[in-house]
Motif scaffolding. Structure first.
Motif, PDB file in Angstrom:
ATOM      1  N   ALA A  67      41.156  41.298  37.871  1.00 48.72           N
ATOM      2  CA  ALA A  67      42.374  40.487  37.826  1.00 48.72           C
ATOM      3  C   ALA A  67      42.171  39.136  38.506  1.00 48.72           C
ATOM      4  O   ALA A  67      42.655  38.103  38.015  1.00 48.72           O
ATOM      5  CB  ALA A  67      43.523  41.244  38.493  1.00 48.72           C
ATOM      6  N   ILE A  68      41.450  39.103  39.621  1.00 46.92           N
ATOM      7  CA  ILE A  68      41.272  37.866  40.375  1.00 46.92           C
ATOM      8  C   ILE A  68      40.158  37.002  39.785  1.00 46.92           C
ATOM      9  O   ILE A  68      40.313  35.793  39.621  1.00 46.92           O
ATOM     10  CB  ILE A  68      40.999  38.167  41.858  1.00 46.92           C
ATOM     11  N   ASP A  69      39.035  37.626  39.457  1.00 45.31           N
ATOM     12  CA  ASP A  69      37.873  36.861  38.996  1.00 45.31           C
ATOM     13  C   ASP A  69      37.859  36.631  37.492  1.00 45.31           C
ATOM     14  O   ASP A  69      37.145  35.758  37.009  1.00 45.31           O
ATOM     15  CB  ASP A  69      36.577  37.580  39.399  1.00 45.31           C
ATOM     16  N   GLY A  70      38.638  37.405  36.744  1.00 41.02           N
ATOM     17  CA  GLY A  70      38.680  37.259  35.296  1.00 41.02           C
ATOM     18  C   GLY A  70      37.488  37.919  34.625  1.00 41.02           C
ATOM     19  O   GLY A  70      36.535  38.335  35.270  1.00 41.02           O
ATOM     20  N   THR A  71      37.550  38.021  33.310  1.00 36.28           N
ATOM     21  CA  THR A  71      36.458  38.578  32.529  1.00 36.28           C
ATOM     22  C   THR A  71      36.632  38.158  31.080  1.00 36.28           C
ATOM     23  O   THR A  71      37.730  38.250  30.534  1.00 36.28           O
ATOM     24  CB  THR A  71      36.420  40.122  32.629  1.00 36.28           C
ATOM     25  N   GLY A  72      35.567  37.676  30.463  1.00 33.75           N
ATOM     26  CA  GLY A  72      35.649  37.263  29.070  1.00 33.75           C
ATOM     27  C   GLY A  72      36.705  36.200  28.861  1.00 33.75           C
ATOM     28  O   GLY A  72      36.707  35.160  29.518  1.00 33.75           O
ATOM     29  N   ARG A  73      37.641  36.469  27.946  1.00 31.31           N
ATOM     30  CA  ARG A  73      38.723  35.525  27.645  1.00 31.31           C
ATOM     31  C   ARG A  73      39.939  35.725  28.551  1.00 31.31           C
ATOM     32  O   ARG A  73      40.984  35.119  28.320  1.00 31.31           O
ATOM     33  CB  ARG A  73      39.135  35.661  26.179  1.00 31.31           C
ATOM     34  N   PHE A  74      39.803  36.567  29.550  1.00 28.51           N
ATOM     35  CA  PHE A  74      40.890  36.795  30.507  1.00 28.51           C
ATOM     36  C   PHE A  74      40.600  35.950  31.741  1.00 28.51           C
ATOM     37  O   PHE A  74      39.771  36.302  32.569  1.00 28.51           O
ATOM     38  CB  PHE A  74      40.952  38.280  30.871  1.00 28.51           C
ATOM     39  N   PRO A  75      41.267  34.780  31.883  1.00 24.89           N
ATOM     40  CA  PRO A  75      40.924  33.825  32.949  1.00 24.89           C
ATOM     41  C   PRO A  75      41.208  34.373  34.342  1.00 24.89           C
ATOM     42  O   PRO A  75      42.032  35.268  34.524  1.00 24.89           O
ATOM     43  CB  PRO A  75      41.822  32.617  32.641  1.00 24.89           C
ATOM     44  N   SER A  76      40.544  33.798  35.324  1.00 22.64           N
ATOM     45  CA  SER A  76      40.727  34.201  36.711  1.00 22.64           C
ATOM     46  C   SER A  76      42.090  33.770  37.237  1.00 22.64           C
ATOM     47  O   SER A  76      42.768  32.915  36.654  1.00 22.64           O
ATOM     48  CB  SER A  76      39.637  33.579  37.581  1.00 22.64           C
ATOM     49  N   ALA A  77      42.476  34.351  38.365  1.00 23.03           N
ATOM     50  CA  ALA A  77      43.757  33.991  38.989  1.00 23.03           C
ATOM     51  C   ALA A  77      43.748  32.529  39.431  1.00 23.03           C
ATOM     52  O   ALA A  77      44.754  31.822  39.290  1.00 23.03           O
ATOM     53  CB  ALA A  77      44.021  34.908  40.178  1.00 23.03           C
ATOM     54  N   ARG A  78      42.630  32.071  39.981  1.00 23.78           N
ATOM     55  CA  ARG A  78      42.561  30.681  40.443  1.00 23.78           C
ATOM     56  C   ARG A  78      42.708  29.705  39.276  1.00 23.78           C
ATOM     57  O   ARG A  78      43.462  28.728  39.373  1.00 23.78           O
ATOM     58  CB  ARG A  78      41.243  30.427  41.162  1.00 23.78           C
ATOM     59  N   SER A  79      41.957  29.932  38.196  1.00 25.26           N
ATOM     60  CA  SER A  79      42.049  29.005  37.065  1.00 25.26           C
ATOM     61  C   SER A  79      43.433  29.035  36.445  1.00 25.26           C
ATOM     62  O   SER A  79      43.950  28.003  36.001  1.00 25.26           O
ATOM     63  CB  SER A  79      40.984  29.330  36.018  1.00 25.26           C
ATOM     64  N   THR A  80      44.063  30.190  36.435  1.00 25.57           N
ATOM     65  CA  THR A  80      45.431  30.297  35.932  1.00 25.57           C
ATOM     66  C   THR A  80      46.384  29.490  36.808  1.00 25.57           C
ATOM     67  O   THR A  80      47.233  28.739  36.301  1.00 25.57           O
ATOM     68  CB  THR A  80      45.870  31.775  35.904  1.00 25.57           C
ATOM     69  N   ALA A  81      46.253  29.632  38.124  1.00 22.24           N
ATOM     70  CA  ALA A  81      47.108  28.898  39.052  1.00 22.24           C
ATOM     71  C   ALA A  81      46.927  27.396  38.899  1.00 22.24           C
ATOM     72  O   ALA A  81      47.902  26.631  38.840  1.00 22.24           O
ATOM     73  CB  ALA A  81      46.809  29.326  40.489  1.00 22.24           C
ATOM     74  N   VAL A  82      45.666  26.957  38.818  1.00 25.32           N
ATOM     75  CA  VAL A  82      45.370  25.529  38.693  1.00 25.32           C
ATOM     76  C   VAL A  82      45.937  24.962  37.396  1.00 25.32           C
ATOM     77  O   VAL A  82      46.507  23.867  37.377  1.00 25.32           O
ATOM     78  CB  VAL A  82      43.847  25.293  38.775  1.00 25.32           C
TER      79      VAL A  82
END
Length: 230
Positions: free
Chosen positions: A37-52
């Motif tokens: 959930a935090i680091d992301g995987t594949g096409r599921f972006p990380s929490a940081r990139s989502t926040a930014v």
């Protein structure tokens, strides 16, 4: 925003370990969920990139947080529908998958909010607090009042040191809460989930509503600590 299919790919990596672990391994299962959930995987972006992304688009932390909650409610609703669509034939698979899918979506939302509020989401204390937020405000309040949890997520996130015993207790409590909520603790919900198509609609409503409630609780609980850059 990632699709329910993207969440499904993340779930596929996690569902088997979660369904085969016992209560003593709750921490291991949740750490896997939290990491994806935090680091992301594949096409599921990380929490940081989502926040930014939300902060850059809206320019305000408060507006970005509201946007993050809204987008994750939609995503939670979509994955809740997909993972509950099969009815009783799929129940042994769908319920565990839904537990993981809902948790992945909700942990990323919590982590994105925490990041925007200035918390170090790699800090183990903060990760324990974020996992606690999955329980929701009412459930945490009952457990604190009953002595099952010692304090609030905010206090855990800002504690002087990381407490491994508390982290383990939180993990076991949260896994139990997720199973009860997603698995249909109450009979009418359990029956409805086992009806093809109807189960998808019920799963969508349950996961969308719980994601909204958890987002609102997290927004109020994890108050701002320091300014962050985009």
């Amino acid at each position: 925003m990632p699709s329910a299919k993207d969440v499904g790919r993340a779930v596929a990596r996690l569902a088997q370990p979660v369904t085969t672990t016992g209560p003593q391994a709750a921490g291991v299962a949740l750490r896997r969920i939290v990491t994806v959930a935090i680091d992301g995987t594949g096409r599921f972006p990380s929490a940081r990139s989502t926040a930014v992304k939300h902060l850059q688009r809206l320019g305000s932390v408060d507006d970005a947080i509201e946007s993050i909650i809204d987008s994750h409610v939609r995503l939670g609703t979509a994955q809740g529908f997909v993972t509950n669509l099969g009815g009783i034939v799929m129940a042994p698979v769908a319920i565990p998958a839904n537990i993981v899918g809902a948790a992945v979506v909700q942990v990323r939302m919590i982590a994105a909010i925490a990041h925007l509020r200035g918390y170090d989401i790699d800090d183990r204390r903060v990760r324990t607090a974020m996992v606690m937020c999955l329980l929701g405000g009412e459930s945490i309040g009952r457990r604190v009042a009953g002595g099952k949890l010692p304090t609030s997520p905010m206090a855990v996130a800002t504690a002087p040191v990381f407490d491994p015993a508390l982290d383990e207790r939180v993990s076991e409590t949260v896994v139990g809460g997720l199973v009860a909520r997603v698995g249909g603790k109450h009979l009418p919900l359990l029956v409805a989930r086992r009806i093809p198509l109807v189960g998808g609609g019920v799963g969508a409503v349950v996961d969308g509503l719980s994601t909204y409630q958890i987002g609102q609780f997290t927004k109020g609980e994890l108050v701002r600590r320091r300014a962050i850059g985009a």
